[in-house]
Design a protein around this motif. Structure first.
Motif, PDB file in Angstrom:
ATOM      1  N   ASP A 290      40.653 -63.570 -47.780  1.00 22.88           N
ATOM      2  CA  ASP A 290      40.793 -63.095 -48.978  1.00 22.88           C
ATOM      3  C   ASP A 290      42.049 -63.109 -49.461  1.00 22.88           C
ATOM      4  N   TRP A 291      43.067 -62.710 -48.688  1.00 27.81           N
ATOM      5  CA  TRP A 291      44.376 -62.457 -49.179  1.00 27.81           C
ATOM      6  C   TRP A 291      45.139 -63.608 -49.473  1.00 27.81           C
ATOM      7  N   VAL A 292      44.655 -64.703 -49.106  1.00 28.07           N
ATOM      8  CA  VAL A 292      45.170 -66.044 -49.593  1.00 28.07           C
ATOM      9  C   VAL A 292      44.933 -66.246 -51.240  1.00 28.07           C
ATOM     10  N   GLY A 293      44.000 -65.888 -51.557  1.00 23.50           N
ATOM     11  CA  GLY A 293      43.774 -65.881 -52.899  1.00 23.50           C
ATOM     12  C   GLY A 293      44.226 -65.065 -53.507  1.00 23.50           C
ATOM     13  N   VAL A 294      44.388 -63.807 -53.318  1.00 22.28           N
ATOM     14  CA  VAL A 294      45.413 -62.851 -53.755  1.00 22.28           C
ATOM     15  C   VAL A 294      46.725 -62.883 -53.854  1.00 22.28           C
ATOM     16  N   ARG A 295      47.145 -63.789 -52.775  1.00 25.46           N
ATOM     17  CA  ARG A 295      48.566 -64.001 -52.632  1.00 25.46           C
ATOM     18  C   ARG A 295      48.895 -65.258 -53.587  1.00 25.46           C
ATOM     19  N   TYR A 296      48.166 -66.224 -53.682  1.00 29.85           N
ATOM     20  CA  TYR A 296      48.263 -67.449 -54.311  1.00 29.85           C
ATOM     21  C   TYR A 296      47.102 -67.885 -55.205  1.00 29.85           C
ATOM     22  N   PRO A 297      47.061 -67.132 -56.375  1.00 31.54           N
ATOM     23  CA  PRO A 297      45.873 -67.195 -57.398  1.00 31.54           C
ATOM     24  C   PRO A 297      45.774 -68.698 -57.970  1.00 31.54           C
ATOM     25  N   GLU A 298      46.709 -69.204 -58.186  1.00 29.90           N
ATOM     26  CA  GLU A 298      46.862 -70.549 -58.753  1.00 29.90           C
ATOM     27  C   GLU A 298      46.249 -71.637 -57.588  1.00 29.90           C
ATOM     28  N   SER A 299      46.013 -71.339 -56.555  1.00 31.07           N
ATOM     29  CA  SER A 299      45.575 -72.222 -55.661  1.00 31.07           C
ATOM     30  C   SER A 299      43.899 -72.302 -55.688  1.00 31.07           C
ATOM     31  N   ARG A 300      43.207 -71.815 -56.477  1.00 30.68           N
ATOM     32  CA  ARG A 300      41.777 -71.974 -56.405  1.00 30.68           C
ATOM     33  C   ARG A 300      41.457 -73.357 -56.823  1.00 30.68           C
ATOM     34  N   PHE A 301      40.438 -73.957 -56.394  1.00 28.11           N
ATOM     35  CA  PHE A 301      40.018 -75.099 -56.710  1.00 28.11           C
ATOM     36  C   PHE A 301      39.423 -75.242 -58.159  1.00 28.11           C
ATOM     37  N   VAL A 302      39.748 -76.314 -58.762  1.00 27.47           N
ATOM     38  CA  VAL A 302      39.365 -76.650 -60.268  1.00 27.47           C
ATOM     39  C   VAL A 302      38.727 -77.786 -60.346  1.00 27.47           C
ATOM     40  N   ASP A 303      37.458 -77.776 -61.168  1.00 26.31           N
ATOM     41  CA  ASP A 303      36.558 -78.730 -61.691  1.00 26.31           C
ATOM     42  C   ASP A 303      37.266 -79.805 -62.587  1.00 26.31           C
ATOM     43  N   ARG A 304      36.607 -80.819 -62.735  1.00 29.92           N
ATOM     44  CA  ARG A 304      37.169 -81.761 -63.916  1.00 29.92           C
ATOM     45  C   ARG A 304      37.062 -81.079 -65.291  1.00 29.92           C
ATOM     46  N   SER A 305      36.090 -80.211 -65.281  1.00 32.46           N
ATOM     47  CA  SER A 305      35.744 -79.607 -66.501  1.00 32.46           C
ATOM     48  C   SER A 305      36.776 -78.559 -66.678  1.00 32.46           C
ATOM     49  N   GLY A 306      37.409 -78.093 -65.970  1.00 31.02           N
ATOM     50  CA  GLY A 306      38.500 -76.874 -65.971  1.00 31.02           C
ATOM     51  C   GLY A 306      37.781 -75.793 -65.399  1.00 31.02           C
ATOM     52  N   ALA A 307      36.758 -75.644 -64.777  1.00 26.83           N
ATOM     53  CA  ALA A 307      36.067 -74.711 -64.182  1.00 26.83           C
ATOM     54  C   ALA A 307      36.706 -74.135 -62.884  1.00 26.83           C
ATOM     55  N   VAL A 308      37.285 -72.827 -62.765  1.00 22.73           N
ATOM     56  CA  VAL A 308      37.914 -72.416 -61.570  1.00 22.73           C
ATOM     57  C   VAL A 308      36.882 -71.828 -60.573  1.00 22.73           C
ATOM     58  N   VAL A 309      37.037 -72.194 -59.535  1.00 20.71           N
ATOM     59  CA  VAL A 309      36.091 -71.649 -58.344  1.00 20.71           C
ATOM     60  C   VAL A 309      36.816 -70.495 -57.561  1.00 20.71           C
ATOM     61  N   ASN A 310      36.164 -69.344 -57.776  1.00 21.35           N
ATOM     62  CA  ASN A 310      36.660 -67.998 -56.954  1.00 21.35           C
ATOM     63  C   ASN A 310      35.912 -68.194 -55.438  1.00 21.35           C
ATOM     64  N   SER A 311      36.608 -68.357 -54.679  1.00 21.69           N
ATOM     65  CA  SER A 311      35.875 -68.359 -53.175  1.00 21.69           C
ATOM     66  C   SER A 311      35.122 -67.231 -52.868  1.00 21.69           C
ATOM     67  N   GLN A 312      34.065 -67.488 -52.267  1.00 20.77           N
ATOM     68  CA  GLN A 312      33.165 -66.414 -51.655  1.00 20.77           C
ATOM     69  C   GLN A 312      32.851 -66.675 -50.150  1.00 20.77           C
ATOM     70  N   SER A 313      33.954 -66.511 -49.198  1.00 20.73           N
ATOM     71  CA  SER A 313      34.111 -66.848 -48.022  1.00 20.73           C
ATOM     72  C   SER A 313      34.390 -68.380 -47.958  1.00 20.73           C
ATOM     73  N   ALA A 314      33.686 -69.251 -48.587  1.00 25.92           N
ATOM     74  CA  ALA A 314      33.863 -70.677 -48.903  1.00 25.92           C
ATOM     75  C   ALA A 314      33.922 -70.770 -50.357  1.00 25.92           C
ATOM     76  N   PRO A 315      34.459 -72.010 -50.859  1.00 30.71           N
ATOM     77  CA  PRO A 315      35.230 -72.942 -50.010  1.00 30.71           C
ATOM     78  C   PRO A 315      36.499 -72.894 -49.746  1.00 30.71           C
ATOM     79  N   GLY A 316      37.231 -71.572 -49.727  1.00 31.59           N
ATOM     80  CA  GLY A 316      38.857 -71.380 -49.615  1.00 31.59           C
ATOM     81  C   GLY A 316      39.573 -71.870 -50.658  1.00 31.59           C
ATOM     82  N   TYR A 317      40.651 -72.266 -50.325  1.00 33.42           N
ATOM     83  CA  TYR A 317      41.863 -72.493 -51.367  1.00 33.42           C
ATOM     84  C   TYR A 317      42.285 -73.745 -51.102  1.00 33.42           C
ATOM     85  N   CYS A 318      42.940 -74.409 -52.199  1.00 28.96           N
ATOM     86  CA  CYS A 318      43.238 -76.084 -52.129  1.00 28.96           C
ATOM     87  C   CYS A 318      44.420 -76.064 -51.212  1.00 28.96           C
ATOM     88  N   ILE A 319      44.442 -76.948 -50.351  1.00 27.58           N
ATOM     89  CA  ILE A 319      45.366 -77.315 -49.339  1.00 27.58           C
ATOM     90  C   ILE A 319      46.575 -78.058 -50.057  1.00 27.58           C
TER      91      ILE A 319
END
Length: 770
Positions: free
Chosen positions: A133-162
């Motif tokens: 979870d600390w990855v999302g806290v340190r890099y909040p802009e790394s969350r996955f984004v759908d083409r609709s603009g929806a932002v995905v908050n990881s729930q153990s998965a899917p993690g964050y965008c490489i």
């Protein structure tokens, strides 16, 4: 730690170092590159089962306590005594790096020590999709984004965008630390750094309509860099996309379809393929910084033959991925709960041959990253039970197609999640099943014959089938534009089945592997459903024919190019001159008939015979030198053959591959076989005898041996006669299962084996050179 403890610890570390050095020496020059080089004298064929300590399902980890060493040791004893020589454990990033830079590999260290004590080897599966979870806290802009603009908050998965530089750097640091830790153990055999690669893993977004990933700012920036490398200038991109961008910052991935050009969408899908390959290479290189010896691999969720490259979660291209790791393989779940029905035997064979072909293009083998162990279960969607015979059959099928490793998934059934109590080799209470006993016995037979398996390679193919991901993209991101269903997949499967049923080996080839002399090893190349083709691929097809090869293409050859633009003449790119015909008219017809002409001279087909095709009638206008082999029932030219250079090109104005897969009309198979026969394709194996219509023969060959793997798919017994054209005479033959001699007869230059086979029998015979 007291002085005595320090001395014991130093001695233990020294002994581990010596063992590790011996292992490096034994594997030197064999495992590091993934090339199919000859094995050392101490051949080892890994047959693994997934186990990572306790009953937790992957990628979760069992808590370690004072009892873990004893309890895990008992499990490993059972795994060893059952017959396995390897375990495949896993490490998930969330558990192993709970705080930035603080690594906890104690579960792995304990498991590897316990495995080493028992003579078991270890393959390490890595999950970075299960991110802290600390990855999302340190890099909040790394969350996955759908083409609709929806932002995905990881729930153990899917993690964050490489694609985010910070996330990528953290993943690399984690993998480097993990590699240093695991590489200290002499039990380490290899790595699987990415399970079932996608852009986004282990999550399902039912609240999104047709989700597609990833549209975060980092992915958009990476896409722009990819476009800059391809087009060089913004002016060139504007021309290709029909846009008026004034700066690169304005460029974004396409999010919807229009009636105009869809070159942007084609670029986006090509970028996703390249991105996944690049992401795999990032993981491989990170492991390699501390480990230059053990193979580093990955495996797809399914062979790409059976998936679609337009999937919004990002389905990988097996060829791109195979080029990025020492081995690339696949998961294999023939009775998965999400399948509409269990895989037919020909579908299993096609999938394995497809995965094998991707590695073969790079001179590599392939691994089975996950082989189904138990009944598929997803909630209350429960599939047919997996039997002991299934397990033995799947394992031998993998080996018969050239797999260099098998990892059965998993020892325990899933203990939590929506797959609870599914997919396990034993029962959750720890008791053995008949499946486990059968799998372990099979593993023991493979271990006894490790040298033969390590030396052998699948018999070379005379027939090649082009797999081109472009053909899935006619019309861009609008699959509803076709009412043919999975025509691309079914066309490939139909051509494959025609040869599979006659024991004729087939390779799949990819546009990226058409260059050089790769095609010259084949006598005939089939282009099923070739409605979109790149100019470079068309040039290689032309060269192959000119140099003496035979090409058979279905309707609308190179109708669209790699930009999605229509050719003024079909076939496009000047292939009309190669094939000696052009399209004059196309009309829909679900079941067109190809009527063979008197001058056709096709072996096994009489003049006037009708051949079943599918989907369309493409009337062809013959050019000078073009010979009409068949006409449609209305009289239009349907099949044209032309000599070009030293070879032949044959154009079929319909889709016989699609027809054979869906209707299984023997006339269609005979047409495909006759065209191959005319190109000089000769079967090296012939099967005869009562009850053998559903018998399958695979061969693994080396300079001094051949392994003949026979599978019966009938519910009735059969009396099989196998006639083999070998390059040498047989000195001895051995049944690997029973360890009994097999009688061999010679009829002229043909080696003959006779066998009464029970229903669903598996028979593996090793033939040794005289």
């Amino acid at each position: 730690m007291n002085k005595h403890s320090q001395g014991v610890a130093e001695l233990f570390r020294a002994s581990r170092l010596i063992a590790w050095l011996l292992l490096v020496i034994s594997l030197s020059g064999v495992r590091s590159s993934g090339q199919e080089t000859a094995p050392t004298s101490g051949a080892f064929f890994p047959v693994a089962v997934w186990y990572s300590g306790g009953r937790a399902r992957a990628p979760m980890m069992s808590p370690r306590d004072a009892k873990s060493a004893v309890e895990w040791g008992k499990d490993l004893d059972q795994i060893k005594s059952t017959g396995f020589n390897t375990i495949k454990c896993w490490v998930d990033w969330a558990t192993a790096e709970p705080r930035p830079g603080v690594f906890d590999f104690e579960n792995l260290n304990l498991l590897m020590d316990l495995a080493h004590q028992r003579g078991l080897r270890v393959i390490v599966q890595v999950y970075t999709d299960s991110a802290p979870d600390w990855v999302g806290v340190r890099y909040p802009e790394s969350r996955f984004v759908d083409r609709s603009g929806a932002v995905v908050n990881s729930q153990s998965a899917p993690g964050y965008c490489i694609d985010h530089e910070g996330v990528r750097a953290e993943i690399i640091k984690f993998l480097e630390a993990l590699s240093r830790a695991a590489n200290r153990s002499p039990a380490l055999y290899g790595w699987d750094v990415w399970s079932e690669p996608h852009v986004i893993n282990w999550a399902d977004f039912s609240y999104l309509a047709n989700p597609e990933f990833c549209f975060c700012l980092s992915s958009q920036a990476r896409f722009r860099r990819w476009l800059q490398a391809k087009y060089k200038t913004l002016e060139a991109l504007n021309t290709a996309w029909y846009r008026r961008f004034e700066s690169w910052d304005q460029v974004q991935p396409p999010r919807f379809a229009t009636i105009l050009s869809y070159t942007d969408y084609l670029d986006w899908r090509a970028f996703i393929d390249d991105k996944l390959g690049g992401d795999l290479k990032t993981r491989v290189d990170a492991i390699r910084r501390a480990d230059s010896t053990h193979p580093v691999t990955s495996h797809a969720a399914a062979p790409a033959l059976l998936t679609s490259p337009t999937d919004g979660y990002g389905e990988p291209d097996d060829w791109t991925m195979s080029g990025s790791a020492d081995f690339f393989g696949t998961s294999l779940y023939p009775k998965h709960s999400e399948s509409t029905h269990p895989w037919a035997y020909w579908m299993l064979a096609a999938g394995l041959d497809f995965t094998r072909s991707a590695g073969h293009s790079f001179g590599k083998g392939f691994w089975i990253g996950e082989l189904q162990a138990g009944q598929g279960a997803t909630g209350m969607r429960i599939a047919d039970p997996v039997t002991a015979h299934d397990e033995e059959y799947w394992m031998w099928q993998a080996v018969a197609h050239g797999a260099r490793e098998i990892a059965v998934y998993a020892w325990y059934p899933m203990s939590s999640g929506f797959e609870s109590n599914g997919y396990g080799l034993i029962n959750l209470d720890g008791t053995l099943t008949d499946r486990a006993i059968a799998a372990g016995s099979t593993a023991q037979v493979m271990a006894r014959n490790a040298r033969s398996l390590d030396l052998a390679r699948p018999a070379p193919a005379q027939v090649a089938i082009l797999y081109d991901r472009l053909s899935y993209m006619v019309g861009g991101s609008q699959p509803s534009l076709s009412d043919l269903g999975n025509a691309e997949r079914d066309s490939l499967l139909g051509v494959y089945r025609a040869f599979f049923e006659k024991q004729i080996p087939v390779d799949f080839v990819h546009p990226s592997s058409l260059g050089g002399d790769h095609l010259n090893s084949y006598k005939i190349l089939f282009l099923p459903y070739p409605v979109m083709l790149a100019e470079s691929a068309a040039a290689e097809v032309k060269k192959y024919v000119a140099q003496g090869g035979t090409v058979v293409a279905e309707a609308r050859l190179a109708w669209n190019d790699e930009r999605g633009f229509a050719s003024p003449v079909i076939p496009g790119f000047g292939l009309d001159e190669v094939f000696g015909a052009r399209e004059t008219l196309i009309r829909p017809d679900p079941e067109p008939q190809l009527v063979i002409q008197p001058s056709a001279g096709l072996p096994g087909i009489n003049a006037g015979e009708s051949i079943a095709a599918a989907a369309f009638e493409e009337d062809l206008e013959p050019y000078a030198g073009g010979r009409v082999l068949a006409r449609f029932s209305g009289g239009g030219a349907a099949v044209i053959e032309k000599t070009f250079g030293r070879g032949k090109a044959i154009l079929i104005g319909s889709f016989p591959g699609l027809a054979y897969q869906r209707k299984h009309d023997t006339s269609t198979r005979q047409l495909l076989l006759a065209l191959a026969s005319g190109a000089g394709v000769t079967p090296e194996v012939e099967v005869s005898g009562p009850g053998t219509s559903q018998l399958e023969v695979r061969r693994l060959i080396s300079s001094d041996e051949q392994l003949v793997c026979v599978f019966t798919h009938s519910s009735d017994p059969s009396q099989a006669t196998l006639s083999l054209r070998l390059p040498w005479k047989v000195k001895e033959a051995l049944d690997l299962m029973s360890n009994q001699d097999v009688t061999v007869q010679m009829e002229g230059e043909v080696t003959v084996l006779h066998k009464e086979l029970a229903p669903d029998a598996i028979w593996v015979v090793r033939l040794k050179r005289q």
